[in-house]
Design an enzyme around this catalytic site. Structure first.
Site, PDB file in Angstrom:
ATOM      1  N   ASP A 159       0.837  -1.188   0.000  1.00  0.00           N
ATOM      2  CA  ASP A 159       0.000   0.000   0.000  1.00  0.00           C
ATOM      3  C   ASP A 159       0.878   1.247   0.000  1.00  0.00           C
ATOM      4  O   ASP A 159       2.037   1.222   0.443  1.00  0.00           O
ATOM      5  CB  ASP A 159      -0.904   0.028   1.227  1.00  0.00           C
ATOM      6  CG  ASP A 159      -1.876  -1.144   1.259  1.00  0.00           C
ATOM      7  OD1 ASP A 159      -2.183  -1.676   0.183  1.00  0.00           O
ATOM      8  OD2 ASP A 159      -2.315  -1.516   2.361  1.00  0.00           O
ATOM      9  N   ARG A 160       0.319   2.351  -0.431  1.00  0.00           N
ATOM     10  CA  ARG A 160       1.082   3.600  -0.527  1.00  0.00           C
ATOM     11  C   ARG A 160       1.742   3.961   0.804  1.00  0.00           C
ATOM     12  O   ARG A 160       2.897   4.367   0.846  1.00  0.00           O
ATOM     13  CB  ARG A 160       0.142   4.730  -0.971  1.00  0.00           C
ATOM     14  CG  ARG A 160       0.808   6.093  -1.068  1.00  0.00           C
ATOM     15  CD  ARG A 160      -0.149   7.113  -1.676  1.00  0.00           C
ATOM     16  NE  ARG A 160       0.448   8.436  -1.719  1.00  0.00           N
ATOM     17  CZ  ARG A 160       0.322   9.350  -0.765  1.00  0.00           C
ATOM     18  NH1 ARG A 160      -0.413   9.082   0.308  1.00  0.00           N
ATOM     19  NH2 ARG A 160       0.896  10.523  -0.880  1.00  0.00           N
TER      20      ARG A 160
END
Length: 285
Positions: A129-130
């Site tokens: 995920d970012r």
């Protein structure tokens, strides 16, 4: 990709030789019909009988990647002829999306490949995920991506700092599905896909707990959803019930990847130390 037939492989059929190296029937067909299988420089039938010292070259045409190369400072943790492992900082996207067209890890890898003269598509084997930091693997060739995702998946270990005091260790075996009316959020649901997360408490206080986490499946937001569901959201994960008062992203870090390299025939383990923002969070215990 180049393979060499060993002394103990005399008389083996080419197709069986490839199967023994981890190639599926489907992948062999892809090389057969879309690329070339050469033995000692000559295009060969998969039923050919091999002899020690035979050199096998597997070739697939590479199209130019549609990912724009961008010069970024990559933290490369491991590289060989087949894979590249990069330490992704928090708040960087792995692959371009509609929202993030540039500045992604893939853009940086595309630049790196271009500078090395490597004509390879950008193939992330795993994604983070970012807001999650840590190790991301890029396969330079189709076989390695297929091998590490399907045939013998990697062991993935994470550090997570969660809210509340936890003790001991546990296993969360709960299915995860997309949350209705949300394009991003996930939830535990009987209608979802099976997801398994194992955790062990390393350190805890009344406020926070540091966990080592090992996942057996790779569902979207799996660790974040599971830990939130049992009442211990990851610190900084505003999407799943925490706040960003202490850290401006979820305190989740992919710190170790371990896998068996099919060509070098050895186990490889790569480590990434905790980033500074999570180290600072641990001082609050």
């Amino acid at each position: 990709m180049r393979l060499v037939v060993g002394e103990n492989e005399k008389g083996v059929i080419l197709e069986n030789f490839l199967r023994n190296k981890g190639f599926s029937k489907r992948l062999i067909r892809i090389y057969k019909w879309q690329g070339e299988i050469l033995v000692n420089g000559i295009k060969s039938n998969v039923k050919r009988i091999l002899q020690p010292g035979d050199v096998i070259d597997l070739i697939l045409p590479e199209n130019d990647s549609n990912i724009a190369p961008e010069k970024l400072d990559l933290d490369i943790c491991y590289e060989d002829e087949e894979i590249l492992i990069v330490n992704k900082p928090a708040n960087m996207v792995v692959h371009p999306t509609k929202r993030y067209q540039s500045g992604t890890l893939a853009n940086g890898v595309a630049w790196y490949f271009k500078e090395k003269g490597l004509k390879a598509l950008i193939r992330p084997v795993n994604r983070l995920d970012r807001g999650t930091s840590g190790l991301v693997v890029f396969a330079k060739r189709p076989f390695m991506q297929y091998y590490l995702q399907i045939i013998k998946p990697m062991t993935k270990l994470y550090f997570a700092v969660v809210e509340g005091k936890m003790e001991g260790e546990g296993r969360i075996d709960l299915p995860i599905s997309r949350k209705p009316q949300s394009g991003i959020e996930r939830m535990v649901s009987e209608e979802g896909d099976r997801a398994i997360t194992n955790y062990k408490v390393v350190k805890s206080s009344k406020r926070f707990s540091l966990l080592k986490v090992k996942i057996e499946t790779g569902r979207t937001h799996q660790i974040r959803v599971h830990l939130s569901h049992i009442g211990h959201p990851i610190v900084g994960d505003t999407l799943y019930g925490s706040s960003d008062d202490y850290i401006k992203r979820q305190a989740l870090h992919a710190y170790r990847l371990t896998f068996v390299h099919p060509l070098e025939e050895k186990s490889i383990s790569v480590y990434s130390p905790l980033p500074q923002d999570i180290q600072n969070l641990l001082k609050l215990f």
